[in-house]
Design a protein around this motif. Sequence first.
Motif, PDB file in Angstrom:
ATOM      1  N   PRO A  30       0.914  -1.157  -0.049  1.00  0.00           N
ATOM      2  CA  PRO A  30      -0.039   0.152   0.050  1.00  0.00           C
ATOM      3  C   PRO A  30       0.933   1.291  -0.007  1.00  0.00           C
ATOM      4  O   PRO A  30       2.136   1.104   0.331  1.00  0.00           O
ATOM      5  CB  PRO A  30      -0.662   0.003   1.344  1.00  0.00           C
ATOM      6  CG  PRO A  30      -0.837  -1.574   1.819  1.00  0.00           C
ATOM      7  CD  PRO A  30       0.622  -2.012   1.212  1.00  0.00           C
ATOM      8  N   PRO A  31       0.253   2.613  -0.352  1.00  0.00           N
ATOM      9  CA  PRO A  31       1.241   3.450  -0.369  1.00  0.00           C
ATOM     10  C   PRO A  31       1.528   4.001   1.090  1.00  0.00           C
ATOM     11  O   PRO A  31       0.956   4.005   1.912  1.00  0.00           O
ATOM     12  CB  PRO A  31       0.103   4.605  -0.731  1.00  0.00           C
ATOM     13  CG  PRO A  31      -0.977   3.846  -1.430  1.00  0.00           C
ATOM     14  CD  PRO A  31      -1.048   2.627  -0.895  1.00  0.00           C
ATOM     15  N   GLY A  32       2.902   4.050   1.026  1.00  0.00           N
ATOM     16  CA  GLY A  32       3.707   4.585   2.290  1.00  0.00           C
ATOM     17  C   GLY A  32       3.886   3.398   3.264  1.00  0.00           C
ATOM     18  O   GLY A  32       4.233   3.804   4.522  1.00  0.00           O
ATOM     19  N   LYS A  33       3.428   2.226   2.826  1.00  0.00           N
ATOM     20  CA  LYS A  33       3.726   1.098   3.755  1.00  0.00           C
ATOM     21  C   LYS A  33       4.594  -0.007   3.064  1.00  0.00           C
ATOM     22  O   LYS A  33       4.744   0.187   1.941  1.00  0.00           O
ATOM     23  CB  LYS A  33       2.167   0.520   3.930  1.00  0.00           C
ATOM     24  CG  LYS A  33       1.205   1.452   4.846  1.00  0.00           C
ATOM     25  CD  LYS A  33       0.040   0.545   5.041  1.00  0.00           C
ATOM     26  CE  LYS A  33      -1.021   1.721   5.823  1.00  0.00           C
ATOM     27  NZ  LYS A  33      -2.223   1.169   6.332  1.00  0.00           N
ATOM     28  N   PRO A  60     -11.501   0.325  -0.012  1.00  0.00           N
ATOM     29  CA  PRO A  60     -10.643   0.950  -0.302  1.00  0.00           C
ATOM     30  C   PRO A  60      -9.105   0.735   0.386  1.00  0.00           C
ATOM     31  O   PRO A  60      -8.054   1.049  -0.111  1.00  0.00           O
ATOM     32  CB  PRO A  60     -11.058   2.469   0.247  1.00  0.00           C
ATOM     33  CG  PRO A  60     -12.443   2.379   0.362  1.00  0.00           C
ATOM     34  CD  PRO A  60     -12.707   0.809   0.489  1.00  0.00           C
ATOM     35  N   GLU A  61      -8.950   0.223   1.541  1.00  0.00           N
ATOM     36  CA  GLU A  61      -7.720  -0.306   2.194  1.00  0.00           C
ATOM     37  C   GLU A  61      -7.004  -1.497   1.310  1.00  0.00           C
ATOM     38  O   GLU A  61      -5.864  -1.864   1.609  1.00  0.00           O
ATOM     39  CB  GLU A  61      -8.100  -0.711   3.442  1.00  0.00           C
ATOM     40  CG  GLU A  61      -8.962  -1.725   3.737  1.00  0.00           C
ATOM     41  CD  GLU A  61     -10.385  -1.008   4.262  1.00  0.00           C
ATOM     42  OE1 GLU A  61     -10.684   0.075   3.556  1.00  0.00           O
ATOM     43  OE2 GLU A  61     -11.030  -1.657   5.161  1.00  0.00           O
ATOM     44  N   ASP A  62      -7.800  -2.043   0.185  1.00  0.00           N
ATOM     45  CA  ASP A  62      -6.919  -2.859  -0.574  1.00  0.00           C
ATOM     46  C   ASP A  62      -6.271  -2.211  -1.392  1.00  0.00           C
ATOM     47  O   ASP A  62      -5.390  -3.012  -2.429  1.00  0.00           O
ATOM     48  CB  ASP A  62      -8.087  -3.837  -1.154  1.00  0.00           C
ATOM     49  CG  ASP A  62      -8.805  -4.677   0.050  1.00  0.00           C
ATOM     50  OD1 ASP A  62     -10.138  -4.671  -0.460  1.00  0.00           O
ATOM     51  OD2 ASP A  62      -8.175  -5.319   0.721  1.00  0.00           O
ATOM     52  N   THR A  63      -6.322  -1.193  -1.607  1.00  0.00           N
ATOM     53  CA  THR A  63      -5.482  -0.351  -2.658  1.00  0.00           C
ATOM     54  C   THR A  63      -3.981  -0.517  -2.480  1.00  0.00           C
ATOM     55  O   THR A  63      -3.580  -0.301  -1.432  1.00  0.00           O
ATOM     56  CB  THR A  63      -5.764   1.302  -2.699  1.00  0.00           C
ATOM     57  OG1 THR A  63      -7.241   1.455  -3.021  1.00  0.00           O
ATOM     58  CG2 THR A  63      -4.940   2.026  -3.651  1.00  0.00           C
ATOM     59  N   ALA A  64      -3.344  -1.009  -3.510  1.00  0.00           N
ATOM     60  CA  ALA A  64      -1.894  -1.364  -3.518  1.00  0.00           C
ATOM     61  C   ALA A  64      -1.417  -1.561  -4.657  1.00  0.00           C
ATOM     62  O   ALA A  64      -2.172  -1.775  -5.649  1.00  0.00           O
ATOM     63  CB  ALA A  64      -1.725  -2.248  -2.461  1.00  0.00           C
ATOM     64  N   VAL A  65      -0.051  -1.649  -4.795  1.00  0.00           N
ATOM     65  CA  VAL A  65       0.561  -2.379  -5.974  1.00  0.00           C
ATOM     66  C   VAL A  65       0.746  -3.705  -5.335  1.00  0.00           C
ATOM     67  O   VAL A  65       1.207  -4.095  -4.489  1.00  0.00           O
ATOM     68  CB  VAL A  65       2.142  -1.716  -6.194  1.00  0.00           C
ATOM     69  CG1 VAL A  65       2.586  -2.634  -7.237  1.00  0.00           C
ATOM     70  CG2 VAL A  65       1.766  -0.258  -6.656  1.00  0.00           C
ATOM     71  N   THR A 112       1.428  -4.812 -10.294  1.00  0.00           N
ATOM     72  CA  THR A 112       0.381  -4.077 -10.799  1.00  0.00           C
ATOM     73  C   THR A 112      -0.662  -3.285  -9.983  1.00  0.00           C
ATOM     74  O   THR A 112      -0.892  -3.814  -8.886  1.00  0.00           O
ATOM     75  CB  THR A 112      -0.561  -5.260 -11.483  1.00  0.00           C
ATOM     76  OG1 THR A 112      -1.715  -4.628 -12.480  1.00  0.00           O
ATOM     77  CG2 THR A 112      -1.099  -6.178 -10.663  1.00  0.00           C
ATOM     78  N   GLN A 113      -0.936  -2.351 -10.265  1.00  0.00           N
ATOM     79  CA  GLN A 113      -1.561  -1.245  -9.426  1.00  0.00           C
ATOM     80  C   GLN A 113      -3.121  -1.736  -9.268  1.00  0.00           C
ATOM     81  O   GLN A 113      -3.895  -1.955 -10.481  1.00  0.00           O
ATOM     82  CB  GLN A 113      -1.625   0.310 -10.118  1.00  0.00           C
ATOM     83  CG  GLN A 113      -2.422   0.985  -9.292  1.00  0.00           C
ATOM     84  CD  GLN A 113      -1.684   1.409  -7.880  1.00  0.00           C
ATOM     85  OE1 GLN A 113      -0.542   1.471  -7.552  1.00  0.00           O
ATOM     86  NE2 GLN A 113      -2.508   1.422  -6.815  1.00  0.00           N
ATOM     87  N   VAL A 114      -3.661  -1.771  -8.067  1.00  0.00           N
ATOM     88  CA  VAL A 114      -5.042  -2.035  -7.837  1.00  0.00           C
ATOM     89  C   VAL A 114      -5.272  -0.815  -6.883  1.00  0.00           C
ATOM     90  O   VAL A 114      -4.982  -0.416  -5.801  1.00  0.00           O
ATOM     91  CB  VAL A 114      -5.219  -3.384  -6.985  1.00  0.00           C
ATOM     92  CG1 VAL A 114      -6.598  -3.479  -6.307  1.00  0.00           C
ATOM     93  CG2 VAL A 114      -5.109  -4.545  -7.960  1.00  0.00           C
ATOM     94  N   THR A 115      -6.584  -0.047  -7.387  1.00  0.00           N
ATOM     95  CA  THR A 115      -6.969   1.173  -6.769  1.00  0.00           C
ATOM     96  C   THR A 115      -8.718   0.721  -6.497  1.00  0.00           C
ATOM     97  O   THR A 115      -9.413   0.643  -7.553  1.00  0.00           O
ATOM     98  CB  THR A 115      -6.937   2.365  -7.636  1.00  0.00           C
ATOM     99  OG1 THR A 115      -5.393   2.497  -7.720  1.00  0.00           O
ATOM    100  CG2 THR A 115      -7.353   3.554  -6.960  1.00  0.00           C
ATOM    101  N   VAL A 116      -8.877   0.901  -5.217  1.00  0.00           N
ATOM    102  CA  VAL A 116     -10.333   0.740  -5.062  1.00  0.00           C
ATOM    103  C   VAL A 116     -10.915   2.162  -4.472  1.00  0.00           C
ATOM    104  O   VAL A 116     -10.549   2.562  -3.295  1.00  0.00           O
ATOM    105  CB  VAL A 116     -10.370  -0.342  -3.742  1.00  0.00           C
ATOM    106  CG1 VAL A 116     -12.008  -0.434  -3.626  1.00  0.00           C
ATOM    107  CG2 VAL A 116      -9.787  -1.511  -4.149  1.00  0.00           C
TER     108      VAL A 116
END
Length: 121
Positions: A40-43, A87-92, A115-119
Motif C-alpha cells: 500500500p502507499p507509504g507502507k 479502499p484499504e486494498d489499494t496497493a501495488v 500491478t496497481q489496484v485502486t479501490v
Amino acid sequence: QVQLVESGGGLVQPGGSLRLSCEASGSIFSINPMAWYRQPPGKQRELVAAITTAGRTNYADSVKGRFTISRDNAKNTVHLQMNSLKPEDTAVYYCNAAIISSYGGNWNVYWGQGTQVTVSS
C-alpha cells in the motif's frame, strides 16, 4: 532466465471485484510456492496469499473470505480473485514465486513488476 508477468489490475469501486493473473516463463523445472504480495502507499510490502503445488493455501487475515488464490501448475500461472474490495486494498500487487530451473539446482525467488489496484468511488 525466468520472468513473472502480472496482469489484471485497475480501478474498481468499493464492493467490486478484480482478478489478477501471473504467468511464469523461462527456464523452469519446479515452482513452489506461488504467492501474491501487496504494498500500500507509504507502507511495507505484505503477504496477501500463497499456494503450494499441492494446492495448500495461506491468506492474510485482512483478505480471508474475500480473496481466493489458485494456480494452474501445467501453465505456471497463479491467479488472485479479489471480491468485496475495500479502499484499504489499494496497493501495488506483486507476484512472487520460488523457482528451481533444473533438477538439483538452487531455488531462487522471483518477483513480478507489480500491478496497481485502486479501490475508490
